[in-house]
Design a protein around this motif. Structure first.
Motif, PDB file in Angstrom:
ATOM      1  N   LEU A 187      -7.751  -4.488   4.472  1.00  0.00           N
ATOM      2  CA  LEU A 187      -7.412  -2.976   4.004  1.00  0.00           C
ATOM      3  C   LEU A 187      -8.251  -1.817   4.597  1.00  0.00           C
ATOM      4  O   LEU A 187      -9.501  -2.178   4.946  1.00  0.00           O
ATOM      5  N   CYS A 188      -7.777  -0.735   4.903  1.00  0.00           N
ATOM      6  CA  CYS A 188      -8.679   0.617   5.253  1.00  0.00           C
ATOM      7  C   CYS A 188      -9.040   1.183   3.944  1.00  0.00           C
ATOM      8  O   CYS A 188      -8.767   0.658   2.963  1.00  0.00           O
ATOM      9  N   TYR A 227       0.128   4.198   1.238  1.00  0.00           N
ATOM     10  CA  TYR A 227      -0.160   5.278   2.163  1.00  0.00           C
ATOM     11  C   TYR A 227       0.568   5.047   3.563  1.00  0.00           C
ATOM     12  O   TYR A 227       1.396   5.520   3.508  1.00  0.00           O
ATOM     13  N   CYS A 228      -0.070   4.482   4.570  1.00  0.00           N
ATOM     14  CA  CYS A 228       0.458   4.682   5.875  1.00  0.00           C
ATOM     15  C   CYS A 228       1.588   3.442   6.147  1.00  0.00           C
ATOM     16  O   CYS A 228       1.809   2.543   5.249  1.00  0.00           O
ATOM     17  N   CYS A 238       0.705  -1.136  -0.017  1.00  0.00           N
ATOM     18  CA  CYS A 238      -0.301  -0.020  -0.096  1.00  0.00           C
ATOM     19  C   CYS A 238       0.958   1.206  -0.036  1.00  0.00           C
ATOM     20  O   CYS A 238       1.779   1.384   0.774  1.00  0.00           O
ATOM     21  N   GLY A 287      -6.213   2.120   1.407  1.00  0.00           N
ATOM     22  CA  GLY A 287      -5.710   1.102   0.714  1.00  0.00           C
ATOM     23  C   GLY A 287      -6.614   0.262  -0.259  1.00  0.00           C
ATOM     24  O   GLY A 287      -6.273   0.017  -1.414  1.00  0.00           O
ATOM     25  N   GLY A 329       1.986  -0.756   6.143  1.00  0.00           N
ATOM     26  CA  GLY A 329       2.542  -1.567   5.058  1.00  0.00           C
ATOM     27  C   GLY A 329       1.804  -2.883   4.522  1.00  0.00           C
ATOM     28  O   GLY A 329       2.131  -4.047   4.252  1.00  0.00           O
ATOM     29  N   CYS A 330       0.356  -2.483   4.518  1.00  0.00           N
ATOM     30  CA  CYS A 330      -0.358  -3.622   4.103  1.00  0.00           C
ATOM     31  C   CYS A 330      -0.366  -4.410   2.725  1.00  0.00           C
ATOM     32  O   CYS A 330       0.076  -3.591   1.620  1.00  0.00           O
ATOM     33  N   PRO A 390      -5.041   2.352  10.588  1.00  0.00           N
ATOM     34  CA  PRO A 390      -6.282   1.574  10.792  1.00  0.00           C
ATOM     35  C   PRO A 390      -6.161   0.074  10.938  1.00  0.00           C
ATOM     36  O   PRO A 390      -6.679  -0.798  11.676  1.00  0.00           O
ATOM     37  N   ILE A 391      -5.294  -0.462  10.074  1.00  0.00           N
ATOM     38  CA  ILE A 391      -5.232  -2.106  10.395  1.00  0.00           C
ATOM     39  C   ILE A 391      -4.395  -2.574  11.567  1.00  0.00           C
ATOM     40  O   ILE A 391      -4.579  -3.589  12.103  1.00  0.00           O
TER      41      ILE A 391
HETATM   42 FE1  SF4 Z   1      -2.778   1.239   3.436  1.00  0.00          FE
HETATM   43 FE2  SF4 Z   1      -4.665   1.494   5.187  1.00  0.00          FE
HETATM   44 FE3  SF4 Z   1      -3.007  -0.568   5.523  1.00  0.00          FE
HETATM   45 FE4  SF4 Z   1      -2.237   1.932   6.046  1.00  0.00          FE
HETATM   46  S1  SF4 Z   1      -3.750   0.675   7.256  1.00  0.00           S
HETATM   47  S2  SF4 Z   1      -1.047   0.290   4.722  1.00  0.00           S
HETATM   48  S3  SF4 Z   1      -3.273   3.195   4.653  1.00  0.00           S
HETATM   49  S4  SF4 Z   1      -4.661  -0.067   3.803  1.00  0.00           S
END
Ligand code: SF4
Length: 693
Positions: free
Chosen positions: A49-50, A17-18, A15, A53, A21-22, A183-184
């Motif tokens: 996933l949030c 974004y954050c 991913c 993602g 590391g999804c 979030p994850i």
């Molecule tokens: Fe992406 Fe959301 Fe997972 Fe963060 S928590 S890596 S933003 S899917």
């Protein structure tokens, strides 16, 4: 709706974004990403996933992507060829270096680029510019956390695995809105809570995790050291101390402990309540719950780090962890969830003004000799002078000491503190190059803008918040003439007369990186095919390390160090002229300076406008209602925004998300720095509020 039969490929990647590391699978149809799915059966997300993602990939195909190099002519950015743009950059940077010396140049690396991009970038700054003036946005988020952790326990990275957030017996989440920002990771926390894990939330602002908390401590902004010293005092007073851990694993043993005991003695529950506003009984309860839990972890965030006392805040947290022996064993430790996807990796690979790849100081002669040999450059070319940090680079530009700046994938005109000052500094530069995927608030000041690749258009690796090196794989082509970041830097090095080896691909860059970075020496792209590996991983046979410090701390003595610190008043306080203290932070649906997340309709449909949260009592005194507009002013700048009334904040305190260019929170913040980590106090700005009619 997509027709799955028409999907031409499925590409597993990480991913963008954050820092969780999804692992995601991108479905590609007609050369475009049409869906993002979570990958099941692999950590850290196991299919989850949030919203970012899952739906946040639309920006990749935005018509606003930069597709051609741009050169400023007569005040306007106009399209140019790559040859024109790179020739101009090479000429200008070379002239500035010749005229003012290597330390007149600087570079901002990027937490959104891969390790391979960042490694090549820092190598360019060190070997072509010839300076250690390299830093990036980590200086604006966890610099103080990393500074304190390096001094106290020897590593600045999280000591545990993300999945441990479910199985530990007690979790302190301090200054970290984990449900919205990670979030994850928070899904593990929620599952732990359902099974009886005790959760202590320490935050001046309500966050959704409060709904799961055993106890919520709501200290006034900037009183963290007092609160934690109060908790340590309570732990010592009740003999919840782990004496054998202190004797065997803490430098100075009981003598060091007694020094801490003496310092915290004055932080009685009553005194601590007076300073922090947290009821004495809650302080006692939190100390008991944490110290008497069999296993306990701490997640610490921006609320602790983004203060002029940021390093001291984390020292006081580490003191509590060490006196209770809650580190160096499974499901015990300290974890700073990282904001951006590769903020951990960019420092790991050397984008730091005082450290080479693998956290080796620039002053280490033996390491510089080894690195010079691997890089095939004369030893003398590698400077042993620590460079400037992010905000210091801007301050030096303001004073005419930095003349040329190369920014890769950063947007300081939203992310840096005291933006009016930053804007003046950027305008004073002789030459500014910005390499990005979109026009940003920063490209407005660039002399050359280079079109780069998004994460979906490149191969490489990221490192997430639990030190897991994860593969990034190319799913689609770059738009127009845009290029991969490392290839741009590589060609620029050649044009400046200092060519790098002809890497055939990113795996070869990683192999060189592993040769100069002991913590990942045993990792290669081939080893990462199935799943990530957590560093340290010193040999090709090593499985990686899920929990740090089980045998020794990574300090010179192998022992951890206590740093007793006193509470001091913040240097900026509410005054009759500026009676409110403004806090800032992130929300679930947007990401940092918004360049990516605000170009996704699915995300902007949820929310897409700035606001300020005001306590109901303050709103009533001001005579303002939700939805009305206010002007907020500090001694640095001003902005206008919409009011949202909620008791999520304490009376006298305000909160604003900082993602929005329409109401730039950092027009209000200060560039006064924590003396140890050089981080700016984004969390504490004295402001006034005027209601707009
Ligand atoms: Fe992406 Fe959301 Fe997972 Fe963060 S928590 S890596 S933003 S899917």
């Amino acid at each position: 709706t997509i027709n799955l039969e028409k999907v031409e490929k499925r590409v597993r990647t990480t991913c963008p974004y954050c820092g969780v590391g999804c692992q995601i699978e991108l479905l590609v149809q007609d050369g475009k990403i049409v869906r993002s799915n979570g990958v099941e059966g692999v950590l850290p997300n196991d299919g989850r996933l949030c919203v970012k993602g899952r739906f946040g990939y639309e920006f990749v195909h935005s018509p606003e992507r930069l597709t051609k190099p741009l050169i400023r002519k007569n005040g306007e950015l106009v399209e140019a060829t790559w040859d024109e743009a790179l020739t101009l950059i090479a000429t200008k940077f070379s002239e500035l270096k010749e005229k003012y010396g290597p330390d007149s140049l600087a570079g901002y690396a990027s937490a959104k680029c891969t390790n391979e991009d960042n490694y090549i970038f820092q190598k360019f700054i060190r070997t072509v510019f010839g300076t250690n003036n390299i830093d990036y946005c980590t200086r604006l988020c966890h610099a103080s956390t990393v500074t304190a952790m390096l001094k106290s326990i020897g590593d600045g990275a999280g000591s545990n695995s993300i999945e441990d957030f479910e199985t530990t017996d007690c979790l302190i989440v301090t200054g970290n809105n984990i449900i919205e920002t990670h979030p994850i990771t928070a899904t593990y926390v929620k599952r732990g809570a359902a099974k009886g894990m005790k959760i202590i939330v320490i935050d001046p602002k309500w966050t959704p995790l409060v709904a799961y908390a055993t106890i919520w401590l709501q200290p006034r902004l900037g009183t963290d050291v007092a609160l934690l010293n109060g908790m340590v005092r309570e732990i010592i007073a009740n003999n919840w101390v782990d004496h054998s851990f202190i004797e065997s694993r803490v430098e100075g043993g009981m003598q060091a402990f007694l020094e801490l005991k003496e310092l915290v003695e004055k932080y009685t529950p009553e005194v601590t309540e007076k300073i922090t506003g947290v009821p004495a009984q809650k302080i006692k309860d939190a100390a008991r719950i944490y110290a008497t839990a069999k296993t306990a972890m701490v997640a610490t965030g921006m609320g602790m780090s983004q203060q002029v006392t940021g390093t001291h805040n984390v020292f006081s947290l580490l003191n509590m962890i060490l006196v209770t022996g809650k580190i160096g064993k499974e499901r015990c430790g300290i974890d700073p969830p990282r904001g951006q996807n590769n903020v951990q990796g960019a420092t790991d690979v050397g984008c730091h003004p005082a450290m080479y790849p693998g956290y080796i100081p620039v002053s280490d002669v033996e390491n510089r000799r080894k690195v010079a040999q691997v890089w095939g450059v004369p030893f003398e070319r590698l400077s042993d002078r620590p460079g400037l940090t992010t905000v210091e680079i801007i301050q030096a530009a303001y004073h005419g000491k930095i003349k040329g700046l190369y920014i890769m994938g950063e947007n300081p005109m939203i992310s840096d503190p005291n933006l009016n000052h930053t804007e003046e500094a950027l305008q004073k530069l002789d030459f500014l190059v910005v390499q990005d995927i979109f026009h940003t608030e920063t490209t407005r000041f660039a002399h050359v803008v280079l079109p780069a690749s998004s994460w979906a258009e490149k191969n490489g690796t990221f490192v997430n918040s639990d030190r897991r090196v994860l593969r990034v794989r190319k799913a689609v082509d770059c738009p127009g003439d845009a290029r991969e970041d490392w290839r741009i830097i590589h060609e620029l090095a050649a044009r400046m007369g200092k060519p790098m080896p002809n890497y055939r691909n990113e795996a070869e860059i990683f192999d060189e990186l592993a040769m100069v970075t002991p913590i990942i020496a045993g990792i290669s792209h081939a080893r990462l095919e199935e799943h990530g590996i957590q560093w340290p991983c010193p040999t090709p046979e090593h499985p990686g390390t899920s929990t740090l410090y089980t045998d020794r701390f990574n300090t010179p003595t192998g022992k951890a160090k206590l740093f007793p610190v006193e509470h001091v008043d913040q240097t900026e306080r509410a005054t009759p002229e500026y009676p409110f203290i403004l806090n800032s932070g992130r929300i679930l649906y947007h990401y940092h300076t918004g360049t990516m997340s605000r170009r996704n309709k699915t995300l902007t449909n949820f929310t897409n406008h700035p606001y300020v949260i005001i306590h109901p009592n303050d709103a009533s005194k001001l005579g303002v209602k939700t939805g009305e507009r206010v002007r907020i002013t500090s001694s640095r700048g001003t902005l206008e925004t919409q009011v949202h009334i909620a008791d999520e904040v304490l009376e006298g305190e305000l909160f604003m998300p900082w993602h929005y260019t329409e109401a730039q929170v950092n027009r209000l913040t200060r560039d006064e720095l924590d003396p140890y980590s050089r981080i700016a106090p984004f969390k504490i700005s004295a402001v006034k509020v005027e209601v707009l009619s």
